[in-house]
Design a protein around this motif. Structure first.
Motif, PDB file in Angstrom:
ATOM      1  N   SER A 122       0.749  -1.132   0.035  1.00 46.97           N
ATOM      2  CA  SER A 122       0.039  -0.006   0.011  1.00 46.97           C
ATOM      3  C   SER A 122       0.789   1.201   0.037  1.00 46.97           C
ATOM      4  CB  SER A 122      -0.691  -0.074   1.242  1.00 46.97           C
ATOM      5  OG  SER A 122      -0.498  -0.099   2.385  1.00 46.97           O
ATOM      6  N   LEU A 123       2.170   1.118   0.640  1.00 48.37           N
ATOM      7  CA  LEU A 123       2.887   2.390   0.639  1.00 48.37           C
ATOM      8  C   LEU A 123       4.066   2.570  -0.409  1.00 48.37           C
ATOM      9  CD1 LEU A 123       3.255   2.438   4.655  1.00 48.37           C
ATOM     10  CD2 LEU A 123       1.702   3.971   3.362  1.00 48.37           C
ATOM     11  N   GLY A 124       4.296   1.280  -1.097  1.00 53.82           N
ATOM     12  CA  GLY A 124       5.291   1.368  -1.854  1.00 53.82           C
ATOM     13  C   GLY A 124       5.625   2.235  -3.099  1.00 53.82           C
ATOM     14  N   LEU A 125       4.532   2.764  -3.419  1.00 52.38           N
ATOM     15  CA  LEU A 125       4.721   3.867  -4.442  1.00 52.38           C
ATOM     16  C   LEU A 125       5.142   5.282  -3.963  1.00 52.38           C
ATOM     17  CD1 LEU A 125       1.697   3.217  -6.969  1.00 52.38           C
ATOM     18  CD2 LEU A 125       4.189   3.107  -7.634  1.00 52.38           C
ATOM     19  N   LYS A 126       4.954   5.197  -2.724  1.00 53.41           N
ATOM     20  CA  LYS A 126       5.046   6.704  -2.085  1.00 53.41           C
ATOM     21  C   LYS A 126       6.462   6.722  -1.380  1.00 53.41           C
ATOM     22  CE  LYS A 126       0.310   7.825  -1.542  1.00 53.41           C
ATOM     23  NZ  LYS A 126       0.177   8.505  -2.805  1.00 53.41           N
ATOM     24  N   ILE A 127       7.201   5.691  -1.361  1.00 51.39           N
ATOM     25  CA  ILE A 127       8.416   5.556  -0.681  1.00 51.39           C
ATOM     26  C   ILE A 127       9.677   5.464  -1.347  1.00 51.39           C
ATOM     27  CG2 ILE A 127       7.294   4.874   1.361  1.00 51.39           C
ATOM     28  CD1 ILE A 127       8.135   2.216   0.958  1.00 51.39           C
ATOM     29  N   CYS A 128      10.817   5.851  -0.952  1.00 44.57           N
ATOM     30  CA  CYS A 128      12.076   5.314  -1.727  1.00 44.57           C
ATOM     31  C   CYS A 128      12.607   4.291  -0.948  1.00 44.57           C
ATOM     32  CB  CYS A 128      12.987   6.575  -1.634  1.00 44.57           C
ATOM     33  SG  CYS A 128      13.512   7.244   0.222  1.00 44.57           S
ATOM     34  N   MET A 129      12.333   4.084   0.318  1.00 43.50           N
ATOM     35  CA  MET A 129      13.014   2.763   1.065  1.00 43.50           C
ATOM     36  C   MET A 129      12.024   2.342   2.013  1.00 43.50           C
ATOM     37  SD  MET A 129      17.063   3.308   1.870  1.00 43.50           S
ATOM     38  CE  MET A 129      16.648   4.698   2.738  1.00 43.50           C
ATOM     39  N   LEU A 130      11.927   0.891   2.193  1.00 43.49           N
ATOM     40  CA  LEU A 130      11.261   0.439   3.138  1.00 43.49           C
ATOM     41  C   LEU A 130      12.204  -0.169   4.465  1.00 43.49           C
ATOM     42  CD1 LEU A 130       8.028  -0.741   4.259  1.00 43.49           C
ATOM     43  CD2 LEU A 130       9.172  -2.750   3.489  1.00 43.49           C
ATOM     44  N   LYS A 131      12.159   0.270   5.481  1.00 45.24           N
ATOM     45  CA  LYS A 131      13.027  -0.171   6.465  1.00 45.24           C
ATOM     46  C   LYS A 131      12.367  -1.263   7.326  1.00 45.24           C
ATOM     47  CE  LYS A 131      14.296   2.445  10.431  1.00 45.24           C
ATOM     48  NZ  LYS A 131      14.376   1.485  11.378  1.00 45.24           N
ATOM     49  N   THR A 132      13.093  -2.389   7.546  1.00 46.20           N
ATOM     50  CA  THR A 132      12.723  -3.700   8.025  1.00 46.20           C
ATOM     51  C   THR A 132      13.613  -3.759   9.252  1.00 46.20           C
ATOM     52  OG1 THR A 132      13.977  -5.078   6.751  1.00 46.20           O
ATOM     53  CG2 THR A 132      11.713  -4.517   6.088  1.00 46.20           C
ATOM     54  N   HIS A 133      12.565  -4.600  10.362  1.00 47.55           N
ATOM     55  CA  HIS A 133      13.595  -5.410  11.401  1.00 47.55           C
ATOM     56  C   HIS A 133      12.974  -6.722  11.394  1.00 47.55           C
ATOM     57  CE1 HIS A 133      15.467  -2.112  13.740  1.00 47.55           C
ATOM     58  NE2 HIS A 133      14.336  -1.459  13.749  1.00 47.55           N
ATOM     59  N   VAL A 134      13.711  -7.464  10.485  1.00 44.64           N
ATOM     60  CA  VAL A 134      13.366  -8.874  10.351  1.00 44.64           C
ATOM     61  C   VAL A 134      13.243  -9.651  11.724  1.00 44.64           C
ATOM     62  CG1 VAL A 134      13.238  -9.116   7.950  1.00 44.64           C
ATOM     63  CG2 VAL A 134      15.068  -9.667   9.323  1.00 44.64           C
ATOM     64  N   ASP A 135      13.996  -9.272  12.288  1.00 50.43           N
ATOM     65  CA  ASP A 135      14.477 -10.175  13.672  1.00 50.43           C
ATOM     66  C   ASP A 135      13.139  -9.959  14.742  1.00 50.43           C
ATOM     67  OD1 ASP A 135      15.087  -7.490  14.207  1.00 50.43           O
ATOM     68  OD2 ASP A 135      16.740  -7.879  15.307  1.00 50.43           O
ATOM     69  N   ILE A 136      12.304  -9.100  14.445  1.00 44.15           N
ATOM     70  CA  ILE A 136      11.202  -9.014  15.329  1.00 44.15           C
ATOM     71  C   ILE A 136      10.087  -9.721  14.745  1.00 44.15           C
ATOM     72  CG2 ILE A 136      11.687  -6.987  16.497  1.00 44.15           C
ATOM     73  CD1 ILE A 136       9.650  -5.249  14.695  1.00 44.15           C
ATOM     74  N   LEU A 137      10.049 -10.289  13.443  1.00 47.75           N
ATOM     75  CA  LEU A 137       9.065 -10.985  12.622  1.00 47.75           C
ATOM     76  C   LEU A 137       8.668 -12.490  13.544  1.00 47.75           C
ATOM     77  CD1 LEU A 137       9.384 -10.447   9.061  1.00 47.75           C
ATOM     78  CD2 LEU A 137       7.726  -9.560  10.383  1.00 47.75           C
ATOM     79  N   GLU A 138       7.701 -12.772  13.582  1.00 42.66           N
ATOM     80  CA  GLU A 138       7.237 -13.928  14.403  1.00 42.66           C
ATOM     81  C   GLU A 138       7.179 -15.094  13.374  1.00 42.66           C
ATOM     82  OE1 GLU A 138       2.638 -12.872  14.505  1.00 42.66           O
ATOM     83  OE2 GLU A 138       4.123 -12.342  16.054  1.00 42.66           O
ATOM     84  N   ASP A 139       7.150 -14.810  11.672  1.00 37.55           N
ATOM     85  CA  ASP A 139       6.665 -15.803  10.922  1.00 37.55           C
ATOM     86  C   ASP A 139       7.633 -15.706   9.728  1.00 37.55           C
ATOM     87  OD1 ASP A 139       5.647 -13.575  10.311  1.00 37.55           O
ATOM     88  OD2 ASP A 139       3.879 -14.438   9.783  1.00 37.55           O
ATOM     89  N   TYR A 140       8.948 -15.293   9.918  1.00 39.40           N
ATOM     90  CA  TYR A 140       9.930 -14.935   8.943  1.00 39.40           C
ATOM     91  C   TYR A 140      10.171 -16.386   7.956  1.00 39.40           C
ATOM     92  CZ  TYR A 140      14.559 -13.953   6.661  1.00 39.40           C
ATOM     93  OH  TYR A 140      15.471 -13.701   5.734  1.00 39.40           O
TER      94      TYR A 140
END
Ligand SMILES: O=C(O)c1cc(=O)[nH]c(=O)n1[C@@H]1O[C@H](COP(=O)(O)O)[C@@H](O)[C@H]1O
Length: 274
Positions: A106-124
């Motif tokens: 939903s935000l992809g078109l409006k951003i230059c980058m997406l910052k993630t913290h994959v170590d907080i994902l419960e289902d990586y």
């Protein structure tokens, strides 16, 4: 006028903060808060030296203008910022991979980058990473895993190429940019570079965190200079956060005006504010 009398004024709270406090305490209703906001916006007489937004104030744009070679990934980022007219990086600190993918969609078109913290994902899973990469491709943004590496070169090298929490994260295989603390010295960049450079990855060095009571501040220039010329260099030195205020855990926010106009940041990172 006050200044001419030797009186110096210091803001202790912004009107937006004041409105939030009053509204939370039910001293004013949402409508009143909104109309005061609108009044301030419509009658704002304070003007910055700049007449309209231009990403060219950022340090990377300035470097590019001077025709100095910059990291190919930094160059790609600048291209994306120009094409999309957006220097917004969303910090998607969610714990569910489906939610993260939905945010990216939903935000992809409006951003230059997406910052993630994959170590907080419960289902990586690796399928999640493939979907995220496809979205980054589709919406033309960079993936920026906020794994703040902060160890000796040999350790960060191993963490970057593998690292397991419940699954192997293999950050280097999918994240365009990662983050590292400058505190351990050049070794951290050397270690990351050994893995990331052949893959064309970038690294952002943190000179100073924004949290309350922060104890370490690496002068920004110094932090960047410690990055050896031959290794991947910091993609940009500034990043910051939208809106005033903070949270109960020491987070402190500042304004887009401050980070873009006054500090010359290339990119603004916004998390929960979005
Ligand atoms: O490196 C960061 O991105 C970072 C640096 C810093 O000094 N402060 C800081 O909050 N961050 C990150 O920026 C994001 C801020 O999230 P919000 O507080 O929700 O906007 C989080 O992902 C933090 O890990």
């Amino acid at each position: 006028m006050l200044a001419s009398k030797g009186i110096k004024l210091h803001p202790i709270i912004s009107i937006s903060q004041l409105l939030r406090v009053l509204q939370a305490a039910e001293r004013i209703d949402a409508q009143t808060a909104q109309s005061v906001h609108k009044f301030i916006r419509d009658n704002n007489t304070f003007r910055y030296n700049f007449t309209e937004f231009s990403p060219q104030w950022g340090s990377l744009f300035a470097i590019q203008e001077q025709k100095i070679n910059i990291h190919p990934l930094a160059s790609k980022l600048l291209k994306i910022i120009e094409e999309k007219q957006s220097n917004l990086c969303v910090s998607a600190d969610v714990t569910n991979s489906e939610e993260l993918l939905q945010l990216a969609e939903s935000l992809g078109l409006k951003i230059c980058m997406l910052k993630t913290h994959v170590d907080i994902l419960e289902d990586y899973t690796s399928a999640f990473i493939q979907n995220m990469q496809a979205l980054a491709e589709k919406h033309n943004f960079l993936i920026f895993e906020d794994r703040k590496f902060a160890d000796i070169g040999n350790t960060v090298k191993r963490q970057y190429e593998g690292e397991t929490i419940s699954h192997f994260l293999f950050i280097s295989s999918w994240s365009h940019i990662v983050k590292a603390h400058a505190v351990p010295g050049p070794g951290v960049v050397k270690g990351l570079s050994a893995v990331g450079k052949p893959l064309g990855r970038g690294c952002l060095l943190i000179a100073q965190m924004n949290s309350q009571g922060v104890t370490v501040c690496t002068p920004e220039g110094e932090a960047c200079q410690t990055a050896p010329q031959t290794t991947l260099k910091s993609a940009f030195c500034h990043d910051s956060f939208l809106t005033h205020g903070g949270d109960l855990l020491g987070q402190q926010y500042t304004t887009p005006e401050e980070v873009v106009y006054n500090k010359g940041s290339d990119v603004i990172i916004v998390g929960r504010g979005i």
